[in-house]
Design an enzyme around this catalytic site. Structure first.
Site: not given
Length: 484
Positions: A89, A91, A129, A141-142, A195, A202, A269-270
């Site tokens: 998910g 993250g 991101k 840590d995101g 972005r 996805r 997922d990409n």
């Protein structure tokens, strides 16, 4: 003014509800220093009129844009290096907003949709991101390193210039935290990236629904994505939807190959339903023709090597097809998947013609040019870099004197070159007036090899010197304009 009249909010993913994403909040960063804003991209969605303070408020502190409900971390699963991971998910990112691509002037809300629910103008996502932890951070840590953000801007700008369907780096803001990373010198600087992308739905979004056996969720996702991104497909035609995704993915893969680009991490997922490249981690551009060239140091088996990217994308498409079996018959899905190979070859021929700046002459002649170009690059080895070949011979025979008299002139001889030149000269130049651009008077093209990327980062890291980065972005854009 905060937004222009061309700004048109259209937060459609949020309509799916909490089963598909989680409402989240951005991290509170100690500082927000604007390092890159893409006004060219912002103008396409009516946000170029934001001043820097407003920009930072929306893309550094993530105050919602007008008409947007707030961030949501999208839920998905995925195969990572072909191992299924159900603990995925968003993250370290989220979907911040959705907007319509802006024509001149704004439209009334009642005019925004065409029949079937598809928006007029492409629906675009503003995704992040490095915006902080979410329920899917898995102990991370995101955050995003500033170096990672710089690399993503450079990748997106270069791919856009080369005609590859790609997300666009919209904003990069340094956030003033010291991050610890195991794969680069630490502590290192932090950033948050935004972005602009056609879709963040996805293959793994469908896989998650299928994993839980939720045919209703798969069906809802198909209809959502069909109506918004592939509206030519009739409602309920799941195989038709898959055919469109296959075709878009074939085009993307062919454009990567023609650009000499290695994505590096082609997990499910990409890859998304619109066939648009996004989420650039350990990417590389080929220095020269090398089928086994990999971008990720951890890709020990070469699973996602340069020449294996078509195989990797097709494998990922089969996983999407597997998820769709919950709501469609196997035979038409298989037929749709079997279209990937022929579509990829067609798109690869078209991509190489585009890179060489010549017009199509028909399937046989176009294939001959593709084959001889690859043969010349293969024979040239390390002496003949990938990008310079396309620079030297852009426009076909119209570039003969320029190519033969240039720095690689001595490489252009022998039987393999003669076959390439014959195949190239069969084709008429496409818009030969492009050769009048000063870009083609230069002996060398714009490239994006790893040594230059590292040098650009070193200037930022050591001296906070953003000049080389800004100069590179300007040169890439100029090169892209010359090709267009």
């Amino acid at each position: 003014m905060p937004v222009s009249a061309a700004y048109r909010p259209e937060p459609r993913f949020f309509d799916l509800g909490e089963a598909y994403g989680d409402a989240v909040h951005a991290a509170a960063f100690p500082q927000t220093r604007l390092r890159f804003r893409n006004d060219r991209a912002a103008a396409t969605v009516g946000l170029e009129t934001l001043d820097d303070a407003e920009w930072i408020a929306h893309f550094g502190r993530f105050e919602p844009l007008p008409g947007q409900p707030g961030p949501v971390a999208m839920r998905y699963h995925g195969h990572q290096f072909r191992t299924y991971n159900s603990d995925l998910g968003d993250g370290r990112g989220f979907l911040a907003a959705q907007v319509l691509e802006a024509p001149v002037g704004a439209r009334a809300a009642s005019d925004r949709l065409v029949s079937g629910g598809a928006p007029q103008g492409r629906l675009l996502d503003l995704g992040t991101k490095g915006s902080g932890q979410t329920p899917w951070s898995r102990g991370g840590d995101g955050r995003l390193t500033l170096k990672g953000g710089v690399r993503e801007v450079l990748a997106a700008e270069m791919l856009e210039a080369l005609g590859v369907p790609t997300s666009r780096a919209f904003s990069l803001i340094e956030t003033g935290e010291a991050l610890e990373r195991g794969d680069e010198p630490s502590p290192t600087r932090s950033a948050v990236l935004v972005r602009l992308s056609h879709s963040h739905i996805r293959f793994g979004t469908f896989q998650r629904a299928a994993y839980f056996g939720r045919a209703d969720m798969v069906e809802t996702l198909v209809e959502h994505a069909r109506a918004l991104y592939h509206p030519r497909v009739a409602a309920g035609d799941v195989a038709g939807f898959l055919r469109e995704v296959v075709a878009a993915s074939a085009r993307l893969t062919a454009r990567w190959v023609a650009a000499g680009f290695v994505h590096g991490v082609l997990n499910t997922d990409n890859l998304n339903v619109t066939g648009e490249s996004f989420d650039y981690g350990p990417w590389r551009f080929l220095p020269w023709y090398e089928p086994g060239f990999t971008a990720a140091y951890f890709d020990q088996t070469g699973l996602y090597a340069f020449a294996r990217q078509p195989e990797a994308v097709f494998w990922a498409l089969t996983q999407l097809g597997g998820a769709l079996k919950l709501v469609a018959e196997v035979e038409p899905l298989t037929e749709a998947l079997n279209g990937f190979g022929p579509a990829y070859i067609r798109e690869l021929r078209a991509a190489f013609l585009d890179r060489l700046g010549v017009s199509s002459l028909g399937e046989a002649a176009d294939q001959r040019l593709l084959d001889t170009t690859l043969a010349l690059l293969r024979e040239g080895g390390e002496a003949l870099r990938w990008e310079p070949l396309f620079h030297d011979w852009f426009g076909g025979f119209a570039s003969s004197a320029r190519a033969l008299g240039g720095p690689r002139g001595k490489l252009y001889q022998g039987e393999t070159f003669d076959a390439f030149r014959f195949a190239l000269f069969e084709h008429e130049p496409d818009r030969p007036d492009r050769l009048e651009h000063p870009v083609f008077a230069a002996p060398e093209p714009e490239e994006m090899l790893i040594d230059e990327v590292e040098a650009i980062w070193a200037a930022i890291d050591a001296r906070d010197d953003w000049g080389p980065f800004e100069d590179k972005v300007r040169r890439i854009r100029t090169a892209g304009e010359a090709r267009r």
